[in-house]
Design an enzyme around this catalytic site. Structure first.
Site: not given
Ligand code: AMP
Length: 281
Positions: A36, A42-43, A67, A155, A157, A190-191, A193
């Protein structure tokens, strides 16, 4: 010939399904990283893994409104497409970026019949009504469009990974590849958010992570684990003045409540500065 093509292709941006079908037609070993946006390390770890395991890597950036069970959360979700594209390009590991508009994904307006079953209405499915229905719907639509061999998911999520794997692997050829949680130097997961948090919030999140590690270590000493975890939840709530949705130990294969730390993960969802954070260790 293939490698030559690969070298020539820089990072192509695809704005709709038609150009995607056209561009992806020659390739069948596709690794897909759905996101997103708000791209962080992380990405990038998912992208690195895709790059290692697949010939072509496609990343999607789509903030899926369906969602979000909370309008404010959708509104405040970090968006910075130019910065994201710069970061992705710099990796030199992304062949395609798919940036669909809402209509491109939801052109087929058939209402989704996806329902999370009762056993799976736990953790975030319990506290974010409709969230995973939205996630599964968009993941199914994206999978049909991209038709990847492998989908890379984090992982961090964990429940999302579990539910998507359970549903998609039955219906599509794609294999879901789990990727480890990437953390900052203070072990905060990492996020996207996290950009809504200030320094103090991040320090609190780091301290909560330490507490979680301790709690998990100490679980073995207690017979009544749910009572122990409930007590710990109250302590965390009072010490940090935070709202906690859940603090639960669950088996990592089936997400059933667990009473031993082997093969289990400790799951938490809590709010800092009105930002909902999740983690599992
Ligand atoms: P998102 O953009 O938050 O929807 O995340 C996209 C993908 O990146 C999802 O599969 C998440 O689980 C993964 N993701 C997000 N944060 C992390 C992180 N800190 N470490 C590993 N994967 C992550």
């Amino acid at each position: 010939m293939f490698y030559l093509l690969n070298i020539l292709i820089q990072m192509k941006i695809l704005l709709d399904k038609c150009s995607l079908f056209e561009s992806l037609r020659p390739f069948n070993d596709l690794g897909f990283v759905p996101t997103m946006g708000g791209i962080h390390k992380g990405h990038l770890s998912l992208i690195n893994k895709s790059n290692r395991l697949c010939k072509i890597t496609i990343v999607s950036i789509f903030i899926n409104p369906k969602q979000f069970n909370n309008k404010k959360d959708l509104k405040s979700y970090p968006r910075n497409i130019d910065k994201d594209l710069k970061i992705l390009k710099k990796t030199k590991k992304v062949d395609f970026v798919y940036l669909p508009r809402f209509e491109d994904i939801y052109e087929n307006k058939k209402k989704s019949k996806i329902k999370i079953n009762k056993n799976d209405t736990i953790l975030c499915a319990k506290y974010r009504k409709g969230h995973f229905e939205g996630v599964l719907d968009v993941m199914e639509r994206l999978t049909k469009i991209v038709n990847p061999k492998k989908i890379f998911m984090g992982e961090k999520d964990f429940q999302q990974l579990y539910l998507v794997k359970k549903r998609l692997e039955k219906k599509y050829k794609a294999k879901i590849i789990p990727c480890k949680t990437i953390r900052n130097k203070n072990n905060v997961a990492l996020s996207s958010r996290n950009s809504l948090l200030n320094k103090l919030n991040l320090r609190v999140a780091a301290s909560i992570y330490k507490k979680l590690v301790n709690i998990k270590k100490n679980i073995k000493k207690y017979k009544n684990i749910s009572k122990f975890l409930n007590n710990q939840k109250v302590k965390l709530k009072n010490n940090y003045k935070i709202k906690i949705d859940y603090l639960e130990l669950r088996n990592k294969k089936n997400l059933k409540v667990s009473n031993k730390t082997n093969n289990s993960r400790l799951f938490i969802a809590y709010y800092l500065n009105n930002v909902r954070l999740i983690d599992n260790i």
